[in-house]
Design an enzyme around this catalytic site. Structure first.
Site, PDB file in Angstrom:
ATOM      1  N   CYS A   1      35.506  90.179  23.347  1.00  0.00           N
ATOM      2  CA  CYS A   1      36.233  88.953  23.662  1.00  0.00           C
ATOM      3  C   CYS A   1      35.702  88.443  24.998  1.00  0.00           C
ATOM      4  O   CYS A   1      35.752  89.170  26.003  1.00  0.00           O
ATOM      5  CB  CYS A   1      37.718  89.277  23.779  1.00  0.00           C
ATOM      6  SG  CYS A   1      38.751  87.915  24.336  1.00  0.00           S
TER       7      CYS A   1
ATOM      8  N   CYS B   1      32.871  82.148  22.748  1.00  0.00           N
ATOM      9  CA  CYS B   1      34.132  82.773  22.340  1.00  0.00           C
ATOM     10  C   CYS B   1      33.840  83.434  21.005  1.00  0.00           C
ATOM     11  O   CYS B   1      33.227  82.808  20.132  1.00  0.00           O
ATOM     12  CB  CYS B   1      35.235  81.725  22.185  1.00  0.00           C
ATOM     13  SG  CYS B   1      36.716  82.326  21.326  1.00  0.00           S
TER      14      CYS B   1
HETATM   15  N1  DGL Z   1      37.851  85.716  21.054  1.00  0.00           N
HETATM   16  C1  DGL Z   1      38.169  85.449  22.389  1.00  0.00           C
HETATM   17  C2  DGL Z   1      36.978  85.090  23.242  1.00  0.00           C
HETATM   18  O1  DGL Z   1      35.893  85.511  22.927  1.00  0.00           O
HETATM   19  C3  DGL Z   1      39.429  84.790  22.797  1.00  0.00           C
HETATM   20  C4  DGL Z   1      40.039  83.729  21.977  1.00  0.00           C
HETATM   21  C5  DGL Z   1      41.463  83.549  22.445  1.00  0.00           C
HETATM   22  O2  DGL Z   1      42.253  84.444  22.163  1.00  0.00           O
HETATM   23  O3  DGL Z   1      41.747  82.540  23.107  1.00  0.00           O
HETATM   24  O4  DGL Z   1      37.092  84.447  24.235  1.00  0.00           O
END
Ligand code: DGL
Length: 257
Positions: A79, A187
């Site tokens: 993430c 993301c």
């Molecule tokens: N998948 C996450 C990222 O790479 C976060 C998305 C979220 O929960 O806002 O930033």
């Protein structure tokens, strides 16, 4: 957060706010097919991108702590938002464990492009890590940071290929058509909707999944932690929101690297 799987000894723990990290997981499994992977998404509290830094840090540390308590041999924070907010903290608290993070793949994008959209959460774009990255690799290029407002939340609700996603994407990307020559998906949720993104902004596209898998392999090697097994490993999915596991599996199975 309470993990139900009690024993993940010899597993690599992979963590995200929700379904997005399965795109990174897929790259890791492709590169290291004999390893066991335990995927944990915190969908109950997603999206992280709109939360305070402190809350993201607390949730990320709790997830890492639990995975390590249950035996994980290494951690992938799949993430960008959690990595930006908490990776240094996690490495500080657990200095002996390989903890691998993700970051927007700006470096490879700058090799051939001059006008680069970085689509990421509001939080990732606001934190120092992104500014340091841009300073280091994007001196001679135009970087357009674009917050993917509402996107991760919509994906968590199961909107993968419909008007909800298309409208959100048009809102944030239309103004870069004809202006940008590359897009970085900063993301881990966004590779899931890559086809829709490229329908609007038809340019070269980069994400950090493959680089993260390579880094994981390097760290396992360095620490003598690579599996000796010659059989295909397990991939387990769990979530703070039980019903989200179906989405993780669906996205993981459908995701083409
Ligand atoms: N998948 C996450 C990222 O790479 C976060 C998305 C979220 O929960 O806002 O930033």
């Amino acid at each position: 957060m309470l993990m139900k799987t009690k024993n993940i000894k010899d597993y690599i723990g992979v963590f995200d706010s929700g379904a997005g990290g399965t795109t990174v997981l897929k790259e890791c499994v492709k590169l290291l097919p004999n390893e066991n992977f335990y995927y944990y998404g915190d969908s109950k509290h997603a999206p992280y991108g709109e939360k305070s830094t402190k809350e993201i840090q607390d949730r990320t540390m709790e997830a890492i702590n639990q995975m390590l308590n249950h035996g994980a041999k290494a951690i992938v924070v799949a993430c960008n938002t959690a990595t930006s907010a908490a990776i240094w903290l996690a490495r500080d608290v657990f200095p002996d464990v390989p903890i691998i993070g993700v970051e927007p793949a700006l470096k490879p994008a700058t090799a051939d492009h001059k006008n680069i959209v970085v689509l990421a959460t509001e939080k990732t774009l606001a934190l120092d890590k992104f500014h340091e990255l841009a300073k280091e690799y994007a001196k001679d290029v135009n970087v357009y940071p674009v917050a993917g407002e509402g996107l991760a939340g919509a994906i968590e609700e199961g909107h993968l290929d419909d008007e909800v996603i298309q409208n959100l994407l048009h809102k944030c990307l239309d103004q870069y058509v004809g202006k940008a020559d590359a897009i970085v998906l900063g993301c881990t949720h966004y590779p899931i909707i890559k086809d829709q993104i490229l329908k609007i902004l038809d340019v070269d596209c980069y994400d950090g999944g493959e680089g993260t898998a390579r880094q994981l392999k390097r760290k396992l090697e360095e620490n003598g932690l690579l599996t000796k097994s010659e059989e295909k490993g397990n991939v387990l999915f769990e979530s703070s929101l039980d019903e989200a596991v179906d989405l993780y599996k669906k996205v993981y199975d459908a995701y083409n690297i």
